[in-house]
Scaffold this motif. Structure first.
Motif, PDB file in Angstrom:
ATOM      1  N   ARG A  29      37.888  -5.332  26.266  1.00  0.00           N
ATOM      2  CA  ARG A  29      36.701  -5.637  27.080  1.00  0.00           C
ATOM      3  C   ARG A  29      36.842  -5.047  28.473  1.00  0.00           C
ATOM      4  N   SER A  34      32.523  -3.357  26.119  1.00  0.00           N
ATOM      5  CA  SER A  34      31.458  -4.360  26.169  1.00  0.00           C
ATOM      6  C   SER A  34      30.094  -3.722  25.934  1.00  0.00           C
ATOM      7  N   ARG A  40      31.183  -9.792  19.112  1.00  0.00           N
ATOM      8  CA  ARG A  40      31.582 -10.749  20.154  1.00  0.00           C
ATOM      9  C   ARG A  40      33.101 -10.886  20.209  1.00  0.00           C
ATOM     10  N   TRP A  41      33.574 -11.364  21.371  1.00  0.00           N
ATOM     11  CA  TRP A  41      35.019 -11.420  21.598  1.00  0.00           C
ATOM     12  C   TRP A  41      35.715 -12.322  20.601  1.00  0.00           C
TER      13      TRP A  41
END
Length: 92
Positions: A29, A34, A40-41
């Motif tokens: 990230r 991003s 998503r993380w």
């Protein structure tokens, strides 16, 4: 061994995979992953964590012991490769 000791051993067994997955996601990230299309993380973390635990289990089965340096080296290589594939694959 009682339930708390078993849980403690399992958590300590999986801790290197969890930490490495978290570090790789954070670095990914930070370095610009991003963008749109990257998962998503927490999904990146989960995929990398599962791959890491699989490597640790395979190292335990192959060597018969936990904590071998060759297992940890394989953990780093596999988790890095999985994270790279996750970031690369979702961009296309």
């Amino acid at each position: 061994m009682d339930l708390l000791n078993t849980l403690d051993h399992l958590l300590n067994f999986a801790a290197p995979a969890a930490f490495l997955a978290l570090v790789l996601v954070a670095i990914g990230r930070f370095l610009g992953a991003s963008r749109t299309g990257v998962p998503r993380w927490w999904l990146q973390w989960a995929i990398t964590f599962v791959a890491g635990v699989a490597v640790l289990v395979a190292g335990l089965v192959v060597s018969g012991r936990d904590g071998r340096m060759s297992t940890y080296a394989a953990l780093v290589v596999v988790c890095g490769t999985v994270q790279w594939l996750v970031l690369r694959g979702w961009r296309r």
